[in-house]
Structure formats: C-alpha cells, structure tokens
Scaffold this active site. Structure first.
Site, mmCIF file in Angstrom:
data_model
loop_
_atom_site.group_PDB
_atom_site.id
_atom_site.type_symbol
_atom_site.label_atom_id
_atom_site.label_comp_id
_atom_site.label_asym_id
_atom_site.label_seq_id
_atom_site.Cartn_x
_atom_site.Cartn_y
_atom_site.Cartn_z
ATOM 1 N N CYS A 47 -1.516 14.848 16.059
ATOM 2 C CA CYS A 47 -0.151 15.293 16.369
ATOM 3 C C CYS A 47 0.491 14.479 17.486
ATOM 4 O O CYS A 47 1.614 13.984 17.338
ATOM 5 C CB CYS A 47 -0.125 16.785 16.672
ATOM 6 S SG CYS A 47 -1.058 17.298 18.143
ATOM 7 N N HIS A 58 -0.613 21.561 20.534
ATOM 8 C CA HIS A 58 -0.089 20.930 19.330
ATOM 9 C C HIS A 58 1.377 20.589 19.526
ATOM 10 O O HIS A 58 2.093 21.293 20.239
ATOM 11 C CB HIS A 58 -0.258 21.867 18.124
ATOM 12 C CG HIS A 58 0.018 21.199 16.825
ATOM 13 N ND1 HIS A 58 -0.837 20.288 16.273
ATOM 14 C CD2 HIS A 58 1.076 21.286 15.987
ATOM 15 C CE1 HIS A 58 -0.324 19.848 15.118
ATOM 16 N NE2 HIS A 58 0.850 20.437 14.931
ATOM 17 N N ASN A 83 5.074 17.132 11.007
ATOM 18 C CA ASN A 83 3.856 17.680 11.578
ATOM 19 C C ASN A 83 2.631 16.932 11.075
ATOM 20 O O ASN A 83 2.482 16.711 9.880
ATOM 21 C CB ASN A 83 3.762 19.162 11.185
ATOM 22 C CG ASN A 83 2.672 19.910 11.891
ATOM 23 O OD1 ASN A 83 2.216 19.523 12.949
ATOM 24 N ND2 ASN A 83 2.252 21.014 11.299
#
Length: 157
Positions: A58, A111, A123
């Site tokens: 991420c 995240h 994402n």
C-alpha cells in the site's frame, strides 16, 4: 462539525499534484500486491511474503504515485500520515491519501490508499490480491491527508 481554517485552505488548494498522483496509481491497477514492494522507482520485489512477487504494497504504491507527481511523501504509512494536512472525510478530493487503522492495538495507520473520489480509492490491499479500486468508506477509516499542504510541507527545504 465545521472544518478548521487550515482544512479549508487545504481544500481550496486542490493541487494538481494529487491528480497526477491519482493517474499514476490508476495506471498500476492490476499489478500484484507485494509485501514491502515498490516505491519511488515503481513496482519492485518485496520482503518476507512479498520476496518472490514484483509489485506494490500500500505505501509503496502511494510513494510511487506521488513521486511521479514530483512529491516525496515518505516510505511508510506512518511517514505518509505526516506528509500534509489532515482533512475530514467530507472534504476528500481526488489524489488525497486515505488511511486505515486495521490494528487498534498499535498507534496510527497500518494501511493507505489514494482517493479517486468521495466513495472510491486505488488500493493495494493484501498478499495474493492485485492493485484495484475499492470502497473508500470502511469502519476502520482513520483519516484523510492532502500531501504537501500545511505544517508538514512547510518544514521541507
């Protein structure tokens, strides 16, 4: 709740940097997730579970996307959390970073994704998955950051 003056200033800033970063992230849709993978130079082999996979985790994806736009936001979610001004979700713009707290036992975000709009993000979700579009609004949403705006950006030379 009314936004603070710095939040309103950041909202009005609507930097082209975020739009360029978003485009760069969208170009990576379909790239494999690789734990510890990717960064300023693009996709790369990760570490641990990601050692055999070329792709992004991420924060590697967000670091790459912003580097393509000429902005350096740091390598980890913790560094990126401090890379600009925090905004309420209601002021999210394309290219803003959206942070999630998946582990309430440790402080701060674990995240990060890049907002496409108020409902969707780019994402890099987890091992075995691919960079994709996902729903932005989740129960573990911690906050939104607009990189390069506010106190965090002022300290850069």
């Amino acid at each position: 709740m009314f936004p603070t003056a710095p939040a309103l200033a950041a909202y009005r800033a609507r930097s082209a940097t975020g739009v360029i970063a978003l485009r760069a992230a969208l170009e990576m849709v379909g790239m494999p997730y690789s734990w510890g993978g990717g960064g300023i130079g693009g996709p790369g082999y990760g570490i641990g579970k990601g050692a055999g996979t070329r792709g992004f985790d991420c924060s590697g994806l967000t670091e790459y996307a912003y580097a393509r736009a000429g902005a350096y936001i740091g390598t980890t979610t913790q560094e990126q959390w401090r890379s600009g001004i925090r905004l309420p979700k209601e002021l999210v713009e394309p290219g803003d970073l959206v942070f999630y707290d998946n582990d309430r036992s440790s402080p701060g975000p674990e995240h990060v994704g890049i907002a496409v709009d108020a409902e969707t993000m780019v994402n890099a979700p987890y091992t075995g998955a691919f960079v994709r579009l996902d729903r932005l609004g989740r129960a573990d949403l911690l906050g939104v950051v607009r990189p390069g705006v506010g106190r965090a950006a002022e300290g850069r030379g």
